[in-house]
Design an enzyme around this catalytic site. Sequence first.
Site, PDB file in Angstrom:
ATOM      1  N   LYS A  83     -59.633  17.882 -57.391  1.00  0.00           N
ATOM      2  CA  LYS A  83     -60.850  17.977 -58.193  1.00  0.00           C
ATOM      3  C   LYS A  83     -60.565  17.558 -59.633  1.00  0.00           C
ATOM      4  O   LYS A  83     -59.539  17.939 -60.210  1.00  0.00           O
ATOM      5  CB  LYS A  83     -61.368  19.423 -58.131  1.00  0.00           C
ATOM      6  CG  LYS A  83     -62.697  19.666 -58.832  1.00  0.00           C
ATOM      7  CD  LYS A  83     -63.113  21.119 -58.628  1.00  0.00           C
ATOM      8  CE  LYS A  83     -64.411  21.463 -59.321  1.00  0.00           C
ATOM      9  NZ  LYS A  83     -64.788  22.883 -59.123  1.00  0.00           N
ATOM     10  N   SER A 164     -69.109  23.775 -57.426  1.00  0.00           N
ATOM     11  CA  SER A 164     -68.905  22.527 -58.138  1.00  0.00           C
ATOM     12  C   SER A 164     -67.843  21.620 -57.519  1.00  0.00           C
ATOM     13  O   SER A 164     -67.686  20.478 -57.940  1.00  0.00           O
ATOM     14  CB  SER A 164     -68.505  22.833 -59.588  1.00  0.00           C
ATOM     15  OG  SER A 164     -67.260  23.552 -59.639  1.00  0.00           O
ATOM     16  N   SER A 188     -67.717  28.020 -56.054  1.00  0.00           N
ATOM     17  CA  SER A 188     -67.473  26.586 -56.170  1.00  0.00           C
ATOM     18  C   SER A 188     -66.459  26.010 -55.194  1.00  0.00           C
ATOM     19  O   SER A 188     -66.315  24.790 -55.097  1.00  0.00           O
ATOM     20  CB  SER A 188     -67.056  26.233 -57.604  1.00  0.00           C
ATOM     21  OG  SER A 188     -68.160  26.324 -58.465  1.00  0.00           O
TER      22      SER A 188
END
Length: 515
Positions: A83, A164, A188
């Site tokens: 990420k 996210s 997330s």
Amino acid sequence: MRLIAIMLVAGGLTVQAMAAPTAVVTVGVAQANTAAALTRIKTMNPRLNAVIAVDPTAMDQARALDRQKTPRGLLHGLPILVKDNVDMAGPLPTTAGSLALKDNVTGRDAPFLARLRAAGAVLLGKTNLSEWANIRAGASISGWSAVGGQTRNPHALSRNTCGSSSGSGSAVAAQLVDAAIGTETDGSVTCPAAINGIVGHKPTVGLVSRTHVVPISHSQDTAGPMTRDVMTAARLLTVMAGSDPADAATKEADARKVDYAAALKPDALKGARIGVLRWATGWHTGVDTRFEAALAVLKAQGAVLVDITTAPNRREIGANELIVLLTELKADLNAYLATTPATVKSRTLADVIAFNKANAGAEMGLFGQDTFEKAQDTKGLTDPAYIKARETSLRLAGKEGIDKMLADAKVEALVAPTAAPAWFIDPVNADQSPGGGAGALAAVAGYPHLTVPMGGVRGLPVGLSFIGPAWSDARLLALGFAFEQAAPAMKLIPTFVQTVEEGPEVQKLFAPAAR
């Protein structure tokens, strides 16, 4: 002289001594795995926007691994996507999806990434995310960032990926890679894992270092594995976990960590007492149907199920959590930005807010930054209101929440649906999720939370959550593994249709009756 056996494996050679037990030596597998992943990214990512950037050193990493005479570690030759709020050594910037950080080439690995690299993983590149880990605005579109655009769900491209860790969820679901790294403050990792139909594990806060990760909250932030199966998640966590002198929250990690993969047993559910969070159901008929099917699997595998109908005060928890997140965001982000290279001109949250205003066309065409502005107005970590909010949220979610439910029902873990099926990507009304699930309690308490696939609703995946007390990561992974082994048909294969209506299940229902 020892006899050796040589066989072709995944485009490479496996060399194994036939005499005394010895390590398996893999030649060429890292390059084959990496080349295959790069090909899949090149072919499929334009439809998904799951990957922001590929590391141009990826094949060099793989070649270096293949030159070794013995496997480097547990993850030898495994390509992993990361990420893009996690610092990674090499030429790629860490942007958190924001143009304000487009020049943030830190040249450093977050400590848990260094552990993955040392164990033989190939750090392939960066995944898209909800910009700033979805903390910029109250009304936003999960999976969108100014740097990466809009991430799409491989099960239906018009549907959201949640966030996210949107790109990590989409990339693993689309089989670009078997494993990716996500981060979670509240939902997330687990929400995008569930909505994309993969495994996601949010570890106990303090098990994995947060150093060199773009932060929101030192009370709740953690990185976690997002994978195609529980075994891979357990292998990653075994490597990622560990103490870091720069992160005080991890002081117990070395003493608490175990070999999570070795702890997986297909009969782990036998005799396990599990609390069923009935108060976390009833908001979506299709999800409830899948949940009942999952409970039937748990029971068939020998679990003893105990219904829990009384919920903690989630409204009060949420109100206090928000105070904590806003206050810690300002303090923690300012501390991170102070360590970035001089090429990064935004050195504080106030600078980022100003940058967004100056670049509103690119950054704020879809939604604003009201949450950032509220965070900027907070009074710091010594503010009595913040201190009280943290004590209150932690107590209500932990001691008087998860811990109390476990103790009152005499169970070792809790289960609930993770989230709703994926909603539409909506640039007009922003995210329109119907909500549901119980993951916020684990997030606020800092407790572990595992989600595994439990089938789908009209072709859209949904997940089953396992939640437990602090440091119960190994037990949750074992329970999830046993469920996964007993219910392999609950994993959905992405169809890449544009809309759910084009999927075979709905098409059949939409067709007129034969006359």
